[in-house]
Design a protein around this motif. Structure first.
Motif, PDB file in Angstrom:
ATOM      1  N   GLU A  75      -1.258  -0.927  -4.184  1.00 58.78           N
ATOM      2  CA  GLU A  75      -2.505  -0.200  -3.919  1.00 58.78           C
ATOM      3  C   GLU A  75      -2.101   1.260  -3.765  1.00 58.78           C
ATOM      4  OE1 GLU A  75      -5.621   0.108  -0.261  1.00 58.78           O
ATOM      5  OE2 GLU A  75      -5.172  -1.934  -0.982  1.00 58.78           O
ATOM      6  N   ASP A  76      -2.308   1.999  -4.808  1.00 60.61           N
ATOM      7  CA  ASP A  76      -1.744   3.340  -4.949  1.00 60.61           C
ATOM      8  C   ASP A  76      -2.741   4.411  -4.508  1.00 60.61           C
ATOM      9  OD1 ASP A  76      -0.069   5.389  -5.657  1.00 60.61           O
ATOM     10  OD2 ASP A  76      -0.386   5.185  -7.814  1.00 60.61           O
ATOM     11  N   HIS A  77      -2.466   5.035  -3.366  1.00 66.45           N
ATOM     12  CA  HIS A  77      -3.341   6.079  -2.837  1.00 66.45           C
ATOM     13  C   HIS A  77      -2.713   7.447  -3.080  1.00 66.45           C
ATOM     14  CE1 HIS A  77      -6.183   3.465  -0.645  1.00 66.45           C
ATOM     15  NE2 HIS A  77      -5.131   2.669  -0.506  1.00 66.45           N
ATOM     16  N   TRP A  78      -3.489   8.349  -3.668  1.00 65.94           N
ATOM     17  CA  TRP A  78      -3.006   9.687  -3.956  1.00 65.94           C
ATOM     18  C   TRP A  78      -3.421  10.669  -2.868  1.00 65.94           C
ATOM     19  CZ3 TRP A  78      -4.276  10.581  -9.879  1.00 65.94           C
ATOM     20  CH2 TRP A  78      -3.584   9.622 -10.634  1.00 65.94           C
ATOM     21  N   VAL A 126       0.865  -1.178   0.000  1.00 69.78           N
ATOM     22  CA  VAL A 126       0.000   0.000   0.000  1.00 69.78           C
ATOM     23  C   VAL A 126       0.903   1.229   0.000  1.00 69.78           C
ATOM     24  CG1 VAL A 126      -1.815   1.266   1.195  1.00 69.78           C
ATOM     25  CG2 VAL A 126      -1.786  -1.245   1.262  1.00 69.78           C
ATOM     26  N   LEU A 127       0.697   2.094  -0.973  1.00 73.46           N
ATOM     27  CA  LEU A 127       1.541   3.273  -1.138  1.00 73.46           C
ATOM     28  C   LEU A 127       0.701   4.542  -1.043  1.00 73.46           C
ATOM     29  CD1 LEU A 127       4.241   4.670  -1.986  1.00 73.46           C
ATOM     30  CD2 LEU A 127       3.515   4.325  -4.366  1.00 73.46           C
ATOM     31  N   TYR A 128       1.160   5.492  -0.245  1.00 68.72           N
ATOM     32  CA  TYR A 128       0.540   6.809  -0.148  1.00 68.72           C
ATOM     33  C   TYR A 128       1.551   7.815  -0.669  1.00 68.72           C
ATOM     34  CZ  TYR A 128      -3.025   4.680   2.817  1.00 68.72           C
ATOM     35  OH  TYR A 128      -4.048   3.894   3.301  1.00 68.72           O
ATOM     36  N   ARG A 129       1.162   8.590  -1.680  1.00 67.15           N
ATOM     37  CA  ARG A 129       2.097   9.544  -2.281  1.00 67.15           C
ATOM     38  C   ARG A 129       1.358  10.796  -2.740  1.00 67.15           C
ATOM     39  NH1 ARG A 129       2.490   8.858  -8.192  1.00 67.15           N
ATOM     40  NH2 ARG A 129       0.996   7.276  -8.899  1.00 67.15           N
ATOM     41  N   MET A 130       2.103  11.893  -2.854  1.00 66.31           N
ATOM     42  CA  MET A 130       1.525  13.168  -3.261  1.00 66.31           C
ATOM     43  C   MET A 130       1.349  13.216  -4.774  1.00 66.31           C
ATOM     44  SD  MET A 130       3.709  15.794  -0.834  1.00 66.31           S
ATOM     45  CE  MET A 130       3.105  17.220  -1.734  1.00 66.31           C
ATOM     46  N   LYS A 151      -1.598  11.561  11.220  1.00 67.09           N
ATOM     47  CA  LYS A 151      -2.220  10.288  11.592  1.00 67.09           C
ATOM     48  C   LYS A 151      -1.172   9.197  11.801  1.00 67.09           C
ATOM     49  CE  LYS A 151      -5.381   6.717   9.877  1.00 67.09           C
ATOM     50  NZ  LYS A 151      -6.294   6.315   8.764  1.00 67.09           N
ATOM     51  N   HIS A 152      -0.164   9.169  10.920  1.00 68.62           N
ATOM     52  CA  HIS A 152       0.839   8.099  10.976  1.00 68.62           C
ATOM     53  C   HIS A 152       2.142   8.537  11.649  1.00 68.62           C
ATOM     54  CE1 HIS A 152      -1.473   5.283   8.467  1.00 68.62           C
ATOM     55  NE2 HIS A 152      -1.854   6.351   7.779  1.00 68.62           N
ATOM     56  N   ASP A 153       2.150   9.780  12.153  1.00 73.67           N
ATOM     57  CA  ASP A 153       3.313  10.318  12.858  1.00 73.67           C
ATOM     58  C   ASP A 153       4.574  10.215  11.997  1.00 73.67           C
ATOM     59  OD1 ASP A 153       4.703  11.506  14.928  1.00 73.67           O
ATOM     60  OD2 ASP A 153       5.155   9.604  15.931  1.00 73.67           O
ATOM     61  N   VAL A 154       4.481  10.720  10.772  1.00 70.18           N
ATOM     62  CA  VAL A 154       5.619  10.740   9.862  1.00 70.18           C
ATOM     63  C   VAL A 154       5.835  12.169   9.389  1.00 70.18           C
ATOM     64  CG1 VAL A 154       5.328   8.358   9.097  1.00 70.18           C
ATOM     65  CG2 VAL A 154       4.152  10.206   7.868  1.00 70.18           C
ATOM     66  N   LYS A 155       7.049  12.451   8.942  1.00 70.70           N
ATOM     67  CA  LYS A 155       7.373  13.811   8.522  1.00 70.70           C
ATOM     68  C   LYS A 155       7.359  13.980   7.007  1.00 70.70           C
ATOM     69  CE  LYS A 155      10.243  14.841  12.582  1.00 70.70           C
ATOM     70  NZ  LYS A 155      11.588  15.266  13.063  1.00 70.70           N
ATOM     71  N   THR A 156       7.417  12.867   6.290  1.00 66.66           N
ATOM     72  CA  THR A 156       7.498  12.955   4.839  1.00 66.66           C
ATOM     73  C   THR A 156       6.591  11.937   4.160  1.00 66.66           C
ATOM     74  OG1 THR A 156       9.338  11.367   4.746  1.00 66.66           O
ATOM     75  CG2 THR A 156       9.912  13.710   4.943  1.00 66.66           C
ATOM     76  N   THR A 157       6.341  12.187   2.907  1.00 65.36           N
ATOM     77  CA  THR A 157       5.701  11.210   2.022  1.00 65.36           C
ATOM     78  C   THR A 157       6.632  11.056   0.827  1.00 65.36           C
ATOM     79  OG1 THR A 157       4.444  12.929   0.849  1.00 65.36           O
ATOM     80  CG2 THR A 157       3.377  11.842   2.730  1.00 65.36           C
ATOM     81  N   PRO A 158       6.570   9.941   0.121  1.00 66.04           N
ATOM     82  CA  PRO A 158       5.616   8.840   0.203  1.00 66.04           C
ATOM     83  C   PRO A 158       5.879   7.938   1.407  1.00 66.04           C
ATOM     84  CG  PRO A 158       7.327   8.298  -1.349  1.00 66.04           C
ATOM     85  CD  PRO A 158       7.591   9.714  -0.933  1.00 66.04           C
ATOM     86  N   GLN A 159       4.887   7.095   1.709  1.00 67.93           N
ATOM     87  CA  GLN A 159       5.016   6.084   2.738  1.00 67.93           C
ATOM     88  C   GLN A 159       4.451   4.769   2.187  1.00 67.93           C
ATOM     89  OE1 GLN A 159       6.441   6.214   5.841  1.00 67.93           O
ATOM     90  NE2 GLN A 159       7.140   8.306   5.375  1.00 67.93           N
ATOM     91  N   THR A 160       5.190   3.696   2.431  1.00 67.79           N
ATOM     92  CA  THR A 160       4.783   2.381   1.944  1.00 67.79           C
ATOM     93  C   THR A 160       4.495   1.454   3.109  1.00 67.79           C
ATOM     94  OG1 THR A 160       6.111   2.595  -0.068  1.00 67.79           O
ATOM     95  CG2 THR A 160       5.502   0.359   0.597  1.00 67.79           C
TER      96      THR A 160
END
Length: 261
Positions: free
Chosen positions: A49-52, A20-24, A65-74
């Motif tokens: 599973e590509d989420h924009w 599952v990938l979340y990217r800008m 929500k995921h406590d991260v500083k950057t995207t993308p996140q896999t």
């Protein structure tokens, strides 16, 4: 969040590897690392599973929500792998550390110089079996190396002062060097004004070889080479010495040929 792309809607076999990938992906910005992440996943046999993330607000909400500083996140198997760098590590690929030294830049320049010399010889003589290839190889490489230095002469000269013996005695030499190297290379490619090009190549090559040999093999100093510009991480050593010895040899060869001719 944007609906998954077509790759995520296909019916997959039960044993398919999934990620599952979340990217800008915004109207005016598509994250290049998101594209790289998708590519590396698919190249390793994963169905993505590509989420924009299509707005700044959506992106910020995801980060919070995921406590991260950057995207993308896999995410793989429900666990977060991380961004593109972490993804490369996950697949066992090399990730350069900050300040890591590498011979790759200078080797690529040498390789391109050789390719150009072979191409020029083929056009000029219809064959690559000619000693002119060697001459052009050194000359083209000199020009390419000079170009790297000339992009930021100030940074180059500063790094050059760490080890060059003449530059330490006369600081302006650090800024003259790349122009001299480039000019000598161009004249050698053209085969004109050898009485200028040969002595210049011999002079700067000799000073450079002595300086590198002293710094590396006598003083045992660990330094970065200024050979490909002031911002490089190329270690000072064998390749740097080879560059200078090649210029010395070229100066002697072309100078001698001009005198005998």
């Amino acid at each position: 969040m944007h609906a998954p792309t077509s790759s995520a809607t296909r019916v997959s076999p039960p044993d398919a590897k999934k990620a599952v990938l979340y990217r800008m992906v915004m109207e005016k910005h598509v994250c290049p690392f998101g594209l790289k992440s998708k590519h590396i996943l698919e190249s390793n046999g994963y169905e993505v599973e590509d989420h924009w993330l299509t707005t700044r607000e959506e992106t910020d909400a995801f980060k919070e929500k995921h406590d991260v500083k950057t995207t993308p996140q896999t995410f793989i198997g429900g666990d977060r792998v991380g961004g593109y760098t972490e993804l490369r590590k996950f697949f066992g690929k090399h990730v350069a550390e900050k300040g890591e030294t590498s011979y790759t830049p200078v080797l690529m320049i040498f390789g391109m110089g050789l390719a150009m010399a072979l191409a020029a010889a083929f056009v000029a003589f219809g064959t690559v079996i000619t000693f002119r290839v060697v001459e052009w190889f050194v000359a083209f490489t000199m020009c390419l190396l000079a170009l790297q230095k000339l992009q930021d002469v100030e940074s180059f000269s500063t790094m050059f002062l760490n080890y060059d013996l003449l530059a330490r005695k006369w600081v302006p030499y650090g800024k003259i060097y790349p122009f001299a190297e480039g000019a000598a290379g161009v004249l050698m490619i053209a085969g004109v004004l050898t009485w200028i090009a040969a002595p210049v190549a011999l002079f700067i090559g000799t000073i450079g070889a002595v300086s590198v040999f002293k710094a590396v093999y006598i003083d045992k100093r660990e330094l970065k080479c200024a050979c490909v510009g002031g911002g490089s991480n190329v270690p000072l050593g064998f390749v740097s010495l080879t560059e200078n010895l090649a210029m010395m040899a070229m100066g002697l060869w072309m100078g001698g040929r001009a005198l005998l001719g």
